[in-house]
Scaffold this active site. Structure first.
Site, PDB file in Angstrom:
ATOM      1  CG  ASP A 223      18.565  -6.220  24.483  1.00 18.64           C
ATOM      2  OD1 ASP A 223      19.206  -5.185  24.091  1.00 18.64           O
ATOM      3  OD2 ASP A 223      19.217  -7.329  24.106  1.00 18.64           O
TER       4      ASP A 223
ATOM      5  CG  ASP B 109      23.635  -6.627  24.022  1.00 18.60           C
ATOM      6  OD1 ASP B 109      22.282  -6.460  23.923  1.00 18.60           O
ATOM      7  OD2 ASP B 109      24.208  -7.269  24.246  1.00 18.60           O
TER       8      ASP B 109
ATOM      9  CB  SER C 252      20.138  -9.121  27.946  1.00 13.70           C
ATOM     10  OG  SER C 252      20.120  -9.458  26.704  1.00 13.70           O
TER      11      SER C 252
ATOM     12  CG  ASP D  21      21.709  -5.285  27.609  1.00 14.39           C
ATOM     13  OD1 ASP D  21      21.097  -5.936  26.556  1.00 14.39           O
ATOM     14  OD2 ASP D  21      23.499  -5.942  27.346  1.00 14.39           O
TER      15      ASP D  21
END
Length: 455
Positions: A253, A257, A104, A255
């Protein structure tokens, strides 16, 4: 022991549990759990695997694929795509699970594994516990390779496939969430891709809907993911919006999400502000909103003034989801930018959340700064205290006494939240008050005390 944190398994690559050997075993035991859970299937279980742009993702991808194949599970490789894309494509391909290789918003040297169930939601606690139990067994038997990963019949091994049109499928899904009667022809949008999983798809979605797109931090090299960019470092986006005289800025960000936004004046609009706009000024007013313990009290007060119910869940989008389902609501999220719009997607999706804000701007004919009027954020200070190892601050009487004293000081006009990170050896200290100086001083004093005692 539990290998799972708040959001999957995460750590520094090369150190347990993020080592190739462990990841191989993780894929194998997860495959066994899927087989046991799908014994009535006339086919082998299948999983889809996607990743962000970290160099270590190549190693983890290969280890996971080998583990699943060894267990007898077919694997479909999707390549670099945002986490919510994997959730969507898990359902689209009728797979039995989805796997995301990502840490993430963490630096490039970290990595992790997230799982989705067949319906595109986070794994149930029961499935996660079943995987964890098998990991305990296989790690305890590590000295005997025959016992660790037995291959009973090579004819039952799984196959590996690479999906070429995954990116296009997800782009069309995102575009389908935007109201057909509007377009973005008159907007200039700056998109900060965080050199992460959304580097290709996010700008394309905006362009194909008509926007004039300026993409920044969209050239990943495997180690620049989240490096002074993206939703956790939005200053560059704020400067770019002003430089290009853009209408709005969007930061993902690593990833894809999480999302934060920047209005035309360069002002940051975080997850709380996004929730406020969607709840109060969308096509229909929200019945209720789920925030977290980290949500600013200003959001709670603004929603109360709009006669919209609000409740707090534990930190983590899986807990927000649980609370939304319990209340029958569709809108929730976190200040960090995890935004759940359950009428559009089954998980937090930065691109889809941004499109919903852009749709409100078009429908209302207003700038983002106009839409956030009436939402006043209370001063809040968050200090992250990094420790040498995981420790519980509530096991120390001196710290508990300091926390109690601070809460008594803030009673009726603010909040104190002390939270252990579920993925890192870190204590998060959050102070909220009607006095900005008090916020800063109290948060830093408590952080210093935690560091002095826990090290």
């Amino acid at each position: 022991m539990s290998y799972f944190g708040t959001d999957g398994i995460r750590g520094k690559f090369g150190e347990l549990p993020i080592t190739p050997d462990f990841i191989l075993k993780l894929g194998y035991v997860t495959g066994l759990v899927l087989i046991e859970s799908n014994q009535n299937l006339a086919r082998k279980p299948s999983v889809v695997i996607g990743k962000d742009t970290r160099l270590s993702g190549y190693v983890i991808e290969g280890a996971l694929q080998a583990g699943f194949n060894a267990a007898g599970v077919d694997v479909y490789m999707l390549g670099p795509l945002p986490t919510p894309a994997i959730a969507h494509l898990t359902r689209s391909f009728n797979a039995d699970a989805g796997v995301v290789i990502s840490a993430s918003h963490n630096p490039y040297y970290d990595n992790g594994i997230k799982f989705f169930s067949a319906d595109g939601k986070k794994l149930t606690d029961e499935m996660q516990n079943a995987i964890n139990d098998k990991l305990d067994i296989i790690m305890a038997a590590d000295g005997n390779n025959d016992a660790v990963m037995p291959i009973l019949d090579p004819a039952q091994l799984g196959k590996n496939n690479r999906i070429d049109d995954a990116k296009g499928r997800y782009i069309e899904f995102c575009k389908g969430s935007f109201p057909y009667q509007y377009d973005l022809d008159h907007l200039t949008v700056v998109v900060d891709c965080a050199n992460g999983a959304g580097y290709s798809v996010a700008p394309r979605v905006m362009r194909e809907l008509g926007a004039n797109v300026i993409a920044i931090n969209n050239k990943p090299d495997g180690v620049n993911i989240n490096a002074d960019c993206g939703s956790t470092h939005p200053r560059g986006l704020q400067e770019a919006v002003l430089k290009y005289d853009a209408d709005v800025g969007i930061a993902l960000d690593g990833d894809g999400d999480r999302i934060v936004m920047v209005d035309e004046a360069g002002k940051l609009v975080d997850g709380d502000g996004i929730l406020y706009v969607l709840a109060t000024q969308g096509q229909t007013k929200a019945a209720g909103v789920v925030g977290t313990l980290m949500s600013n009290m200003g959001l709670e007060l603004a929603l109360k003034a709009a006669d919209i119910a609000f409740t707090r869940a534990k930190v983590g989008d899986r807990y927000v989801m649980q609370e939304l389902e319990a209340n029958g609501w569709i809108l929730g999220g976190e200040p960090s930018g995890h935004i759940l719009c359950l009428d559009k997607s089954r998980t937090g999706d930065a691109i889809i959340a941004s499109l919903q804000i852009l749709a409100v701007m078009q429908a209302r004919g207003k700038a983002l700064s106009d839409l956030t009027e009436g939402f006043e954020v209370l001063p809040q200070k968050l200090v992250n205290v990094r420790l040498s190892q995981m420790q519980d601050p509530f096991e120390h009487e001196e710290l508990v006494a300091a926390f109690d004293k601070a809460r008594a000081t803030l009673e009726g006009r603010g909040r104190l939240l002390i939270r252990q990170s579920g993925t890192e050896p870190m204590i998060r200290v959050m102070v909220e008050s009607d006095d900005e100086i008090e916020c800063d001083v109290m948060a830093n004093d408590l952080a210093d005390k935690i560091k002095a005692i826990l090290g």
